[in-house]
Design a protein around this motif. Structure first.
Motif, PDB file in Angstrom:
ATOM      1  N   LEU A 206       0.538  -8.524   5.440  1.00  0.00           N
ATOM      2  CA  LEU A 206      -0.819  -9.057   5.379  1.00  0.00           C
ATOM      3  C   LEU A 206      -1.057  -9.817   4.080  1.00  0.00           C
ATOM      4  CD1 LEU A 206      -2.821  -5.981   6.757  1.00  0.00           C
ATOM      5  CD2 LEU A 206      -2.078  -7.996   8.020  1.00  0.00           C
ATOM      6  N   GLN A 207      -0.463  -9.328   3.002  1.00  0.00           N
ATOM      7  CA  GLN A 207      -0.664  -9.921   1.684  1.00  0.00           C
ATOM      8  C   GLN A 207      -0.108 -11.343   1.608  1.00  0.00           C
ATOM      9  OE1 GLN A 207      -2.276  -9.041  -1.146  1.00  0.00           O
ATOM     10  NE2 GLN A 207      -1.623 -11.026  -1.938  1.00  0.00           N
ATOM     11  N   LEU A 208       0.963 -11.622   2.335  1.00  0.00           N
ATOM     12  CA  LEU A 208       1.650 -12.906   2.214  1.00  0.00           C
ATOM     13  C   LEU A 208       0.710 -14.095   2.388  1.00  0.00           C
ATOM     14  CD1 LEU A 208       5.005 -12.198   4.100  1.00  0.00           C
ATOM     15  CD2 LEU A 208       4.702 -12.595   1.650  1.00  0.00           C
ATOM     16  N   ALA A 209      -0.161 -14.017   3.384  1.00  0.00           N
ATOM     17  CA  ALA A 209      -1.024 -15.161   3.682  1.00  0.00           C
ATOM     18  C   ALA A 209      -2.482 -14.924   3.318  1.00  0.00           C
ATOM     19  CB  ALA A 209      -0.915 -15.526   5.162  1.00  0.00           C
ATOM     20  N   LEU A 210      -2.791 -13.775   2.697  1.00  0.00           N
ATOM     21  CA  LEU A 210      -4.193 -13.480   2.376  1.00  0.00           C
ATOM     22  C   LEU A 210      -4.814 -14.524   1.454  1.00  0.00           C
ATOM     23  CD1 LEU A 210      -6.660 -11.615   2.548  1.00  0.00           C
ATOM     24  CD2 LEU A 210      -5.692 -10.291   0.655  1.00  0.00           C
ATOM     25  N   LEU A 294     -12.888 -11.430   7.763  1.00  0.00           N
ATOM     26  CA  LEU A 294     -12.473 -12.446   8.725  1.00  0.00           C
ATOM     27  C   LEU A 294     -11.016 -12.853   8.472  1.00  0.00           C
ATOM     28  CD1 LEU A 294     -13.777 -13.879  11.088  1.00  0.00           C
ATOM     29  CD2 LEU A 294     -14.414 -15.742   9.557  1.00  0.00           C
ATOM     30  N   ALA A 295     -10.642 -12.985   7.205  1.00  0.00           N
ATOM     31  CA  ALA A 295      -9.249 -13.285   6.867  1.00  0.00           C
ATOM     32  C   ALA A 295      -8.325 -12.181   7.370  1.00  0.00           C
ATOM     33  CB  ALA A 295      -9.106 -13.467   5.353  1.00  0.00           C
ATOM     34  N   LEU A 296      -8.740 -10.928   7.211  1.00  0.00           N
ATOM     35  CA  LEU A 296      -7.936  -9.806   7.695  1.00  0.00           C
ATOM     36  C   LEU A 296      -7.799  -9.831   9.212  1.00  0.00           C
ATOM     37  CD1 LEU A 296      -9.204  -6.886   5.419  1.00  0.00           C
ATOM     38  CD2 LEU A 296      -6.930  -7.935   5.389  1.00  0.00           C
ATOM     39  N   LEU A 297      -8.843 -10.264   9.905  1.00  0.00           N
ATOM     40  CA  LEU A 297      -8.754 -10.405  11.361  1.00  0.00           C
ATOM     41  C   LEU A 297      -7.676 -11.414  11.723  1.00  0.00           C
ATOM     42  CD1 LEU A 297      -9.894  -9.986  14.273  1.00  0.00           C
ATOM     43  CD2 LEU A 297     -11.447 -11.887  13.789  1.00  0.00           C
ATOM     44  N   PHE A 298      -7.696 -12.577  11.083  1.00  0.00           N
ATOM     45  CA  PHE A 298      -6.687 -13.600  11.376  1.00  0.00           C
ATOM     46  C   PHE A 298      -5.283 -13.110  11.026  1.00  0.00           C
ATOM     47  CE2 PHE A 298     -10.198 -16.890  10.326  1.00  0.00           C
ATOM     48  CZ  PHE A 298     -10.772 -16.684  11.574  1.00  0.00           C
ATOM     49  N   LEU A 299      -5.171 -12.383   9.930  1.00  0.00           N
ATOM     50  CA  LEU A 299      -3.868 -11.869   9.509  1.00  0.00           C
ATOM     51  C   LEU A 299      -3.342 -10.823  10.483  1.00  0.00           C
ATOM     52  CD1 LEU A 299      -4.539 -11.589   5.676  1.00  0.00           C
ATOM     53  CD2 LEU A 299      -3.068 -13.253   6.813  1.00  0.00           C
ATOM     54  N   GLN A 329     -17.686 -20.897  13.131  1.00  0.00           N
ATOM     55  CA  GLN A 329     -16.843 -22.034  13.504  1.00  0.00           C
ATOM     56  C   GLN A 329     -15.392 -21.789  13.127  1.00  0.00           C
ATOM     57  OE1 GLN A 329     -18.083 -24.742  15.280  1.00  0.00           O
ATOM     58  NE2 GLN A 329     -15.880 -25.033  15.566  1.00  0.00           N
ATOM     59  N   ALA A 330     -15.169 -21.207  11.948  1.00  0.00           N
ATOM     60  CA  ALA A 330     -13.801 -20.894  11.521  1.00  0.00           C
ATOM     61  C   ALA A 330     -13.146 -19.901  12.479  1.00  0.00           C
ATOM     62  CB  ALA A 330     -13.818 -20.329  10.103  1.00  0.00           C
ATOM     63  N   LEU A 331     -13.932 -18.933  12.938  1.00  0.00           N
ATOM     64  CA  LEU A 331     -13.422 -17.930  13.865  1.00  0.00           C
ATOM     65  C   LEU A 331     -12.969 -18.581  15.166  1.00  0.00           C
ATOM     66  CD1 LEU A 331     -13.064 -14.908  14.634  1.00  0.00           C
ATOM     67  CD2 LEU A 331     -15.428 -14.925  15.405  1.00  0.00           C
ATOM     68  N   LEU A 332     -13.833 -19.400  15.750  1.00  0.00           N
ATOM     69  CA  LEU A 332     -13.503 -20.037  17.028  1.00  0.00           C
ATOM     70  C   LEU A 332     -12.337 -21.010  16.900  1.00  0.00           C
ATOM     71  CD1 LEU A 332     -17.141 -20.658  18.283  1.00  0.00           C
ATOM     72  CD2 LEU A 332     -15.516 -18.965  19.142  1.00  0.00           C
ATOM     73  N   THR A 333     -12.290 -21.725  15.793  1.00  0.00           N
ATOM     74  CA  THR A 333     -11.206 -22.688  15.584  1.00  0.00           C
ATOM     75  C   THR A 333      -9.864 -21.985  15.431  1.00  0.00           C
ATOM     76  OG1 THR A 333     -12.716 -24.248  14.522  1.00  0.00           O
ATOM     77  CG2 THR A 333     -10.368 -24.551  14.113  1.00  0.00           C
ATOM     78  N   SER A 334      -9.828 -20.924  14.643  1.00  0.00           N
ATOM     79  CA  SER A 334      -8.579 -20.217  14.376  1.00  0.00           C
ATOM     80  C   SER A 334      -8.049 -19.490  15.606  1.00  0.00           C
ATOM     81  CB  SER A 334      -8.764 -19.224  13.232  1.00  0.00           C
ATOM     82  OG  SER A 334      -9.053 -19.893  12.030  1.00  0.00           O
ATOM     83  N   LEU A 335      -8.945 -19.104  16.521  1.00  0.00           N
ATOM     84  CA  LEU A 335      -8.524 -18.321  17.686  1.00  0.00           C
ATOM     85  C   LEU A 335      -8.385 -19.177  18.945  1.00  0.00           C
ATOM     86  CD1 LEU A 335     -10.617 -15.065  17.156  1.00  0.00           C
ATOM     87  CD2 LEU A 335      -8.244 -15.529  16.501  1.00  0.00           C
ATOM     88  N   ALA A 336      -8.369 -20.490  18.786  1.00  0.00           N
ATOM     89  CA  ALA A 336      -8.161 -21.373  19.928  1.00  0.00           C
ATOM     90  C   ALA A 336      -6.782 -21.096  20.529  1.00  0.00           C
ATOM     91  CB  ALA A 336      -8.260 -22.830  19.491  1.00  0.00           C
TER      92      ALA A 336
END
Length: 372
Positions: A206-210, A294-299, A329-336
């Motif tokens: 998780l840390q790599l891209a945080l 939100l970052a942790l969700l994406f990670l 917007q960031a959430l929807l874009t990242s989870l496309a």
């Protein structure tokens, strides 16, 4: 991975439900508070993780006074392979749980990971500031899906931990139970080492891209952001950790006897997000904490997909009410490109084209419209 159908029997507020999920990437469960939107997400969570997303006891998941529940769904892998998954939980006359893949019974350990999910729940807003148990559960829930054998190690660790702690509460003098403590500690130490190593590996992933993720979400001015895993041991090697735990248990016996519990081990560990060497829980604003969550969700999504080779299904419970327009917007874009199932009391703005909307009312779910 995608869910195409969902059948519920005696699950929380649903006595029965047979639902064909729309093919659109994003599905909104729209309805008033208390009509069963969260219960529907919790049922999907049970089909994925064999237990409640919300951490509820199994017995609470059963509708009313019924004796059992059943969750069944058809899933399609990213490669197009179809499978049926089913979880049956019996509350009485005695508690039992059974898992099935294509109608063949398999163990819980083999079942986990067949339908990978990542969830964002309202209580996650307290992840950074709440009790350490929440943060341990965050790691354990993810690892049970991702790491073969982790659940077995965790359950065995908890069982051995209870044995040692029960012995510490014995009325006999400490000198008389030392040999027994040595026996239980010899069994406990390798399990503690295995759990710790798996958690450390996940935190490192998780840390790599945080830093990159929080920067993309608007906190680019942070010079240093990292996840600090807080523990009583030092080694990162499993064999060395085994020996370190043996020594730590022996050194803590007097204190543990006085407190009548085991004070060393992964059940006491914690983690924190640090910004410039200060805990975000202490110095960060509510908005900054939302950014990190939100970052942790994406990670999590990336980590699950990397480890399992499947896109997880994303479950969002009332997430948009906790996020501003930028983060929405960031959430929807990242989870496309992922299947996203989200609950809401009002239709969120800026939904992607092709979003399907399901109207949820007491025990009933129907297709309302599609957002074009």
């Amino acid at each position: 991975m995608r869910i195409t159908t969902l059948q519920l029997q005696h699950v929380r507020s649903y006595k029965s439900l047979d639902l064909q999920l729309p093919q659109e990437d994003t599905v909104v469960l729209l309805g008033e508070n208390g009509v069963g939107k969260t219960n529907l997400l919790d049922a999907i969570g049970m089909l994925s993780r064999t237990r409640s997303l919300l951490g509820l006891e199994d017995s609470v998941m059963v509708h009313g006074t019924e004796a059992f529940l059943r969750v069944r769904g058809c899933v399609v892998s990213d490669a197009g392979e179809e499978a049926t998954l089913e979880v049956v939980l019996q509350k009485s006359p005695r508690a039992l749980k059974a898992c099935f893949r294509c109608d063949v019974r398999i163990g819980v350990e083999q079942f986990l990971g067949l339908l990978p999910t990542v969830a964002f729940l309202p209580q996650d807003m307290e992840l950074l500031t709440g009790a350490p148990a929440l943060r341990r559960r965050f790691l354990d829930s993810l690892l049970c899906q991702m790491a073969p054998g982790y659940l077995r190690s965790l359950v065995a660790y908890q069982r051995m931990l209870k044995q040692r702690s029960a012995l510490l509460r014995s009325p006999r003098p400490l000198s008389e139970i030392c040999d027994e403590l040595t026996l239980w500690e010899a069994r406990l130490a390798p399990l503690a080492a295995r759990v710790t190593v798996e958690r450390l590996a996940l935190v490192s992933t998780l840390q790599l891209a945080l830093p990159e993720e929080v920067g993309l979400l608007g906190e680019s001015h942070w010079n240093d952001v990292r996840i600090a895993y807080v523990r009583s041991t030092q080694s990162t090697d499993e064999a060395l950790l085994h020996q370190e735990f043996i020594a730590a248990y022996a050194a803590a016996r007097d204190r543990d006897r006085m407190l009548q519990s085991t004070t060393v081990g992964p059940h006491r560990d914690d983690w924190a997000v640090m910004v410039n060497e200060r805990s975000l829980a202490d110095v960060g604003s509510r908005g900054q904490q939302r950014t990190v969550l939100l970052a942790l969700l994406f990670l999590q999504v990336s980590a699950v997909q990397l480890r399992l080779g499947e896109k997880p299904v994303i479950l969002l419970d009332d997430a948009f009410s906790e996020l501003d327009a930028h983060h929405q917007q960031a959430l929807l874009t990242s989870l496309a490109g992922y299947q996203v199932i989200l609950s809401a009391t009002a239709l969120p703005k800026n939904l992607p084209e092709g979003t399907a909307v399901l109207h949820v009312a007491e025990g009933n779910v129907r297709l309302l419209q599609a957002v074009m």
